[in-house]
Write a protein that holds these residues in place. Structure first.
Motif, PDB file in Angstrom:
ATOM      1  N   PRO A 179     143.124 -26.574 -35.155  1.00  0.00           N
ATOM      2  CA  PRO A 179     144.137 -26.117 -34.194  1.00  0.00           C
ATOM      3  C   PRO A 179     143.935 -24.689 -33.710  1.00  0.00           C
ATOM      4  N   ALA A 180     143.477 -23.810 -34.577  1.00  0.00           N
ATOM      5  CA  ALA A 180     143.281 -22.412 -34.193  1.00  0.00           C
ATOM      6  C   ALA A 180     142.143 -22.245 -33.201  1.00  0.00           C
ATOM      7  N   GLU A 181     141.227 -23.204 -33.158  1.00  0.00           N
ATOM      8  CA  GLU A 181     140.051 -23.097 -32.302  1.00  0.00           C
ATOM      9  C   GLU A 181     140.257 -23.737 -30.929  1.00  0.00           C
ATOM     10  N   LEU A 182     141.309 -24.499 -30.767  1.00  0.00           N
ATOM     11  CA  LEU A 182     141.537 -25.205 -29.510  1.00  0.00           C
ATOM     12  C   LEU A 182     142.100 -24.269 -28.442  1.00  0.00           C
ATOM     13  N   GLY A 183     141.936 -24.668 -27.181  1.00  0.00           N
ATOM     14  CA  GLY A 183     142.566 -23.925 -26.104  1.00  0.00           C
ATOM     15  C   GLY A 183     144.014 -24.322 -25.908  1.00  0.00           C
ATOM     16  N   THR A 184     144.361 -25.548 -26.294  1.00  0.00           N
ATOM     17  CA  THR A 184     145.732 -26.043 -26.175  1.00  0.00           C
ATOM     18  C   THR A 184     146.588 -25.485 -27.309  1.00  0.00           C
ATOM     19  N   PRO A 185     147.777 -24.973 -27.024  1.00  0.00           N
ATOM     20  CA  PRO A 185     148.644 -24.487 -28.098  1.00  0.00           C
ATOM     21  C   PRO A 185     149.097 -25.620 -29.006  1.00  0.00           C
ATOM     22  N   VAL A 186     149.174 -25.333 -30.305  1.00  0.00           N
ATOM     23  CA  VAL A 186     149.541 -26.334 -31.310  1.00  0.00           C
ATOM     24  C   VAL A 186     150.707 -25.801 -32.134  1.00  0.00           C
ATOM     25  N   PRO A 196     149.214 -23.603 -17.433  1.00  0.00           N
ATOM     26  CA  PRO A 196     148.367 -23.987 -18.569  1.00  0.00           C
ATOM     27  C   PRO A 196     147.062 -23.196 -18.610  1.00  0.00           C
ATOM     28  N   ALA A 197     146.579 -22.775 -17.441  1.00  0.00           N
ATOM     29  CA  ALA A 197     145.365 -21.958 -17.409  1.00  0.00           C
ATOM     30  C   ALA A 197     145.607 -20.604 -18.060  1.00  0.00           C
ATOM     31  N   VAL A 198     146.758 -20.010 -17.754  1.00  0.00           N
ATOM     32  CA  VAL A 198     147.074 -18.707 -18.348  1.00  0.00           C
ATOM     33  C   VAL A 198     147.303 -18.838 -19.853  1.00  0.00           C
ATOM     34  N   VAL A 199     147.958 -19.922 -20.280  1.00  0.00           N
ATOM     35  CA  VAL A 199     148.166 -20.128 -21.714  1.00  0.00           C
ATOM     36  C   VAL A 199     146.829 -20.218 -22.448  1.00  0.00           C
ATOM     37  N   ARG A 200     145.887 -20.939 -21.877  1.00  0.00           N
ATOM     38  CA  ARG A 200     144.560 -21.024 -22.492  1.00  0.00           C
ATOM     39  C   ARG A 200     143.881 -19.652 -22.523  1.00  0.00           C
ATOM     40  N   ALA A 201     144.046 -18.878 -21.455  1.00  0.00           N
ATOM     41  CA  ALA A 201     143.468 -17.535 -21.430  1.00  0.00           C
ATOM     42  C   ALA A 201     144.119 -16.643 -22.483  1.00  0.00           C
ATOM     43  N   THR A 261     142.733 -17.639 -25.876  1.00  0.00           N
ATOM     44  CA  THR A 261     141.349 -17.177 -25.985  1.00  0.00           C
ATOM     45  C   THR A 261     141.300 -15.674 -26.224  1.00  0.00           C
ATOM     46  N   GLY A 262     142.112 -14.920 -25.477  1.00  0.00           N
ATOM     47  CA  GLY A 262     142.117 -13.468 -25.629  1.00  0.00           C
ATOM     48  C   GLY A 262     142.620 -13.009 -26.982  1.00  0.00           C
ATOM     49  N   LEU A 263     143.718 -13.615 -27.450  1.00  0.00           N
ATOM     50  CA  LEU A 263     144.243 -13.234 -28.757  1.00  0.00           C
ATOM     51  C   LEU A 263     143.260 -13.585 -29.868  1.00  0.00           C
ATOM     52  N   ARG A 264     142.636 -14.754 -29.771  1.00  0.00           N
ATOM     53  CA  ARG A 264     141.662 -15.171 -30.785  1.00  0.00           C
ATOM     54  C   ARG A 264     140.475 -14.210 -30.823  1.00  0.00           C
ATOM     55  N   THR A 265     140.010 -13.798 -29.644  1.00  0.00           N
ATOM     56  CA  THR A 265     138.887 -12.859 -29.584  1.00  0.00           C
ATOM     57  C   THR A 265     139.265 -11.515 -30.185  1.00  0.00           C
ATOM     58  N   THR A 266     140.467 -11.042 -29.867  1.00  0.00           N
ATOM     59  CA  THR A 266     140.907  -9.758 -30.414  1.00  0.00           C
ATOM     60  C   THR A 266     141.029  -9.813 -31.930  1.00  0.00           C
ATOM     61  N   LEU A 267     141.598 -10.882 -32.458  1.00  0.00           N
ATOM     62  CA  LEU A 267     141.746 -11.014 -33.903  1.00  0.00           C
ATOM     63  C   LEU A 267     140.393 -11.104 -34.592  1.00  0.00           C
ATOM     64  N   THR A 268     139.422 -11.713 -33.928  1.00  0.00           N
ATOM     65  CA  THR A 268     138.104 -11.900 -34.541  1.00  0.00           C
ATOM     66  C   THR A 268     137.218 -10.671 -34.396  1.00  0.00           C
ATOM     67  N   HIS A 269     137.250 -10.055 -33.204  1.00  0.00           N
ATOM     68  CA  HIS A 269     136.277  -8.997 -32.909  1.00  0.00           C
ATOM     69  C   HIS A 269     136.893  -7.611 -32.734  1.00  0.00           C
ATOM     70  N   GLN A 276     138.112 -24.208 -20.134  1.00  0.00           N
ATOM     71  CA  GLN A 276     137.925 -23.614 -21.450  1.00  0.00           C
ATOM     72  C   GLN A 276     136.496 -23.128 -21.646  1.00  0.00           C
ATOM     73  N   ASP A 277     135.533 -23.856 -21.110  1.00  0.00           N
ATOM     74  CA  ASP A 277     134.140 -23.406 -21.200  1.00  0.00           C
ATOM     75  C   ASP A 277     133.967 -22.061 -20.506  1.00  0.00           C
ATOM     76  N   LYS A 278     134.589 -21.891 -19.347  1.00  0.00           N
ATOM     77  CA  LYS A 278     134.499 -20.619 -18.623  1.00  0.00           C
ATOM     78  C   LYS A 278     135.194 -19.496 -19.383  1.00  0.00           C
ATOM     79  N   LEU A 279     136.358 -19.808 -19.974  1.00  0.00           N
ATOM     80  CA  LEU A 279     137.076 -18.793 -20.740  1.00  0.00           C
ATOM     81  C   LEU A 279     136.284 -18.399 -21.978  1.00  0.00           C
ATOM     82  N   ASP A 280     135.710 -19.389 -22.668  1.00  0.00           N
ATOM     83  CA  ASP A 280     134.924 -19.093 -23.867  1.00  0.00           C
ATOM     84  C   ASP A 280     133.689 -18.276 -23.523  1.00  0.00           C
ATOM     85  N   LYS A 281     133.067 -18.594 -22.401  1.00  0.00           N
ATOM     86  CA  LYS A 281     131.894 -17.840 -21.973  1.00  0.00           C
ATOM     87  C   LYS A 281     132.270 -16.401 -21.674  1.00  0.00           C
TER      88      LYS A 281
END
Length: 270
Positions: free
Chosen positions: A88-95, A199-204, A207-215, A260-265
């Motif tokens: 769930p933490a890795e998905l773009g869809t909120p869980v 939904p596009a903004v939610v995925r962004a 993605t942004g929060l996950r990147t900040t927490l990781t990096h 999601q591929d574009k956001l992840d890239k």
């Protein structure tokens, strides 16, 4: 009764129900791979804007089927066997986890890796690793610190004692407590609220929060304009502004399949 993961839809909300009541919703046989498959299917379906995971009114999940763990002890710490619980933490869809009763062991890991947790007053959370001689895995030594403070995380993991719904809310692990009969509906209501925005903004955002927490903060700051550029190519911004000016609810399109591929890239550190 066959142990399964049941799937239902409430509009744009996909509801996945852990169904193994005879073993307190323990994950038996192929349930974990089935959950992983269903989560990936939901994440790839543009009509699904949020996912709710529940175990019903009595128990979320007691974890792995211990009889199977005894017969195959390597599965307890096997990343592949635990892939569904961290996914769930890795998905773009909120869980969102709708938790009643026990969320123990793998059930705790699954709840931990959801973005939000709504708990019934009967909910109990327990990271059992230290008590049964297993190192806590599945994000318990990493993601948990993104949710609660170090003292709270250390207490949860080192005592391996159940945490009440109130204590979980007090330390920030749980977003909201409600009557057990209302837990699923409250979680679905929150999911529907999320589904009303872009939904596009939610995925962004995820993605942004996950990147900040990781990096770290610098990576998150650098990523913001890149994510904004990806979403700016979509009609969401135009619809948002028009709906505001026209004083009507926005009607956002489903997120494109390749978003999601574009956001992840965009979010890949260089």
């Amino acid at each position: 009764m066959t142990a399964t993961i049941d799937r239902t839809d409430r509009g744009p909300v996909r509801i996945l129900t852990i169904n193994n009541p005879e073993k307190r919703n323990a994950f038996s046989a192929g349930m974990a791979p089935a959950l992983r498959t269903l989560l990936l299917e939901a994440d790839r379906d543009p009509a699904v804007r949020a996912i709710v995971i529940t175990g019903g009114a009595s128990v979320f999940s007691s974890g792995h089927d211990l009889q199977e763990v005894l017969e195959n002890p390597e599965t307890a710490g096997d990343p592949e066997a635990n892939a569904a619980f961290t996914l769930p933490a890795e998905l773009g869809t909120p869980v969102i986890a709708a938790v009643n009763g026990a969320a123990y062991a793998a059930g705790f890991i699954l709840a931990l890796n959801c973005d939000l947790r709504i708990a019934g007053s009967n909910a109990r959370f327990c990271a059992v690793g230290a008590r049964i001689g297993l190192v806590p895995v599945g994000g318990q030594l990493s993601r948990l610190l993104n949710v609660v403070s170090y003292p709270a995380a250390f207490t949860m993991l080192s005592t391996a004692s159940p945490v009440t719904a109130k204590a979980a809310r007090d330390c920030g692990f749980v977003n909201e407590i409600c009557d057990p009969a209302d837990t699923l509906e409250r979680a679905i209501g929150l999911a529907e609220e999320i589904s009303e925005v872009s939904p596009a903004v939610v995925r962004a955002i995820k993605t942004g929060l996950r990147t900040t927490l990781t990096h770290g903060m610098a990576a998150g700051n650098a990523l913001e304009p890149a994510l904004a550029a990806v979403v700016r190519e979509l009609p969401d911004g135009d619809e948002g502004v028009r709906s505001f000016l026209e004083k009507r609810p926005p009607q956002y399109p489903d997120a494109p399949l390749d978003l999601q591929d574009k956001l992840d890239k965009a979010g890949t550190p260089r």
